[in-house]
Write an enzyme that holds these catalytic residues in place. Structure first.
Site, PDB file in Angstrom:
ATOM      1  N   ALA A   1      -3.621   7.463  -5.230  1.00  0.00           N
ATOM      2  CA  ALA A   1      -2.291   6.843  -5.295  1.00  0.00           C
ATOM      3  C   ALA A   1      -2.302   5.435  -5.634  1.00  0.00           C
ATOM      4  O   ALA A   1      -2.553   4.631  -4.619  1.00  0.00           O
ATOM      5  CB  ALA A   1      -1.454   7.312  -3.858  1.00  0.00           C
TER       6      ALA A   1
ATOM      7  N   GLY B   1       0.804  -1.127   0.064  1.00  0.00           N
ATOM      8  CA  GLY B   1      -0.244   0.007   0.090  1.00  0.00           C
ATOM      9  C   GLY B   1       0.742   1.324   0.007  1.00  0.00           C
ATOM     10  O   GLY B   1       2.112   1.235  -0.254  1.00  0.00           O
ATOM     11  N   ASN B   2       0.503   2.446   0.163  1.00  0.00           N
ATOM     12  CA  ASN B   2       0.986   3.622   0.512  1.00  0.00           C
ATOM     13  C   ASN B   2       0.259   4.535   1.506  1.00  0.00           C
ATOM     14  O   ASN B   2      -0.398   4.131   2.122  1.00  0.00           O
ATOM     15  CB  ASN B   2       1.206   4.402  -0.907  1.00  0.00           C
ATOM     16  N   TYR B   3       0.994   5.622   1.728  1.00  0.00           N
ATOM     17  CA  TYR B   3       0.468   6.509   2.562  1.00  0.00           C
ATOM     18  C   TYR B   3      -0.673   7.575   2.268  1.00  0.00           C
ATOM     19  O   TYR B   3      -0.972   8.270   3.077  1.00  0.00           O
ATOM     20  CB  TYR B   3       1.600   7.489   3.104  1.00  0.00           C
ATOM     21  N   SER B   4      -1.441   7.294   1.340  1.00  0.00           N
ATOM     22  CA  SER B   4      -2.544   8.005   1.095  1.00  0.00           C
ATOM     23  C   SER B   4      -3.521   8.138   1.943  1.00  0.00           C
ATOM     24  O   SER B   4      -3.930   6.891   2.296  1.00  0.00           O
ATOM     25  CB  SER B   4      -2.847   7.999  -0.568  1.00  0.00           C
TER      26      SER B   4
END
Ligand code: PMT
Length: 398
Positions: free
Chosen positions: A275, A207-210
């Site tokens: 994102a 995943g990512n930090y969005s």
């Protein structure tokens, strides 16, 4: 604001003195103002001052005591183009959130069809109390607009968040809202927001930090301006407020791709703020992968590029906007993405700017248009960044 009809609700807070400035500022802008004041509000500011400024009798009770005239909260609620409650005490906020209609102000609020703006004013601990915050969340979820209080010295001489926003700022919020609220009426806009999660096994993902804050702010802004919004949201904890937002929750890039491709053909525009993970694990393990002392190699395959797919199917009367989150050679990379994905404009934000990008409440963006124009903006709250972006989008849709 010329000719706009505004109900100003005043409640029992020391900040009630600021309501006189607020009335004056509205009237100077050409608005017609009707003050409705609670009994406690009258302890802080006299109706004579307010009626002298508005040129109208101030309404406080259901009946005028001397002649028995009945004030119809229903007629009043329907008359207004906007209702502003400033200052709004914790007590009034609680009554509004729970429908406790025991005074003229709350009955008018419950009857109002117009947008409602609430400017809280109270001591810092009262404002921070979970009950107040819960009531404000409830009011937001009903589509009301909360004008956040400022931080500073309070009537108690304590320092903190709870000062009613300054009258000029409240007027600015109203002015912007009333001017822009209908420019996207009848338009369908797709917004993607948040991260995507690409499953590795039942407990792990890429995943990512969005956080979804930027995308959700865009969806709210489009809806406030009259658009029908389809918000395709990755896994986030953000809430949607506006009734014109149809939210579709997805998890992976593939799911986001499927929904975006089915919604875009009937849309006027799409703003691709999500994102999206560029890669996903080639294989998903049904069982939790066990730890071992060996290296672990995870083979990834590229995800579909959603923006590029929409760019391919885009008709002449459709608009497509993307985002670029960069860490280096920002402009070069953003321009190349805009071209590759056939975007009309791209919103560049850089992780080099502290306070921009993922998770924070602010952002600093530059809009790069396909005709070569570049529009830089200052660091601002994401709500205001969204307003800037949607204003640019609105020009394409005219
Ligand atoms: O959610 P917040 O915490 O508020 O943070 C906001 C944000 C940083 C996520 C947002 O401002 C932002 O920059 N979003 C795009 C981030 C990104 O992944 O950009 P990108 O350069 O990888 O992608 C370029 C564009 O193509 C984007 O419009 C993206 O949505 C789109 N894309 C990318 C890959 C893919 N497979 N499909 C896509 O549609």
């Amino acid at each position: 604001m010329k000719g706009k009809k505004i109900i100003l609700g005043i409640t029992g807070s020391i900040a009630a003195y600021k309501a006189a400035y607020l009335v004056r500022a509205f009237i100077k802008k050409g608005a017609e103002v009707q003050v409705v004041i609670t009994p406690a509000g009258k302890e802080f500011i006299t109706p004579v001052t307010l009626s002298a400024l508005t040129g109208k009798p101030v309404i406080s009770e259901f009946f005028t005591a001397n002649d028995g005239t009945w004030h119809s909260h229903v007629d009043l609620g329907l008359w207004a183009d906007a209702m502003v409650i400033a200052p709004a005490t914790a007590s009034t906020i609680g009554k509004m959130a729970n429908g406790i209609a025991d005074n003229m102000l709350i009955t008018t609020y419950l009857s109002a069809k117009a947008p409602v703006f609430i400017a809280p004013a109270m001591d810092l601990d009262m404002f921070a109390h979970p009950t107040t915050q819960h009531n404000l969340d409830l009011l937001r979820s009903y589509g009301n607009h909360i004008i956040e209080p400022g931080v500073g010295e309070l009537a108690s001489h304590l320092e903190g968040k709870g000062r009613m926003e300054e009258p000029d700022k409240i007027v600015e919020v109203l002015e912007r809202f009333l001017a822009s609220r209908c420019d996207l009426a009848g338009k369908k806009i797709v917004v993607t927001a948040g991260p995507t999660y690409e499953k590795i096994d039942p407990v792990r993902f890429i995943g990512n930090y969005s956080s979804g804050k930027m995308g959700f702010a865009l969806a709210e802004e489009c809806a406030e301006r009259g658009a029908d919004v389809v918000l395709i949201a990755g896994p986030v904890s953000q809430k949607t407020v506006h009734r014109s937002i149809r939210r579709i929750d997805v998890e992976s890039a593939r799911e986001m791709y499927d929904v975006a491709l089915s919604e875009y053909p009937t849309a006027d525009a799409a703003i691709m703020c999500a994102a999206v993970a560029d890669y996903a694990p080639e294989h998903y393990s049904d069982m939790k992968i066990k730890r071992s002392s060996d290296d672990m190699i995870l083979r990834l395959r590229p995800n579909p590029d959603i923006a590029a797919a929409l760019g391919k199917m885009k008709r002449d009367n459709q608009v497509l906007a993307g985002f670029a989150l960069e860490t280096d050679h920002e402009e070069e990379h953003a321009l190349s993405k805009m071209k590759r994905k056939n975007l009309d404009f791209i919103v560049l934000n850089s992780l080099k700017d502290e306070g921009a990008g993922f998770r924070c409440d602010t952002n600093k963006v530059t809009i790069l248009k396909s005709d070569g124009e570049q529009i830089p903006f200052d660091m601002k709250p994401k709500k205001e960044v969204a307003a800037d972006i949607v204003s640019v989008l609105g020009k394409y849709l005219k």
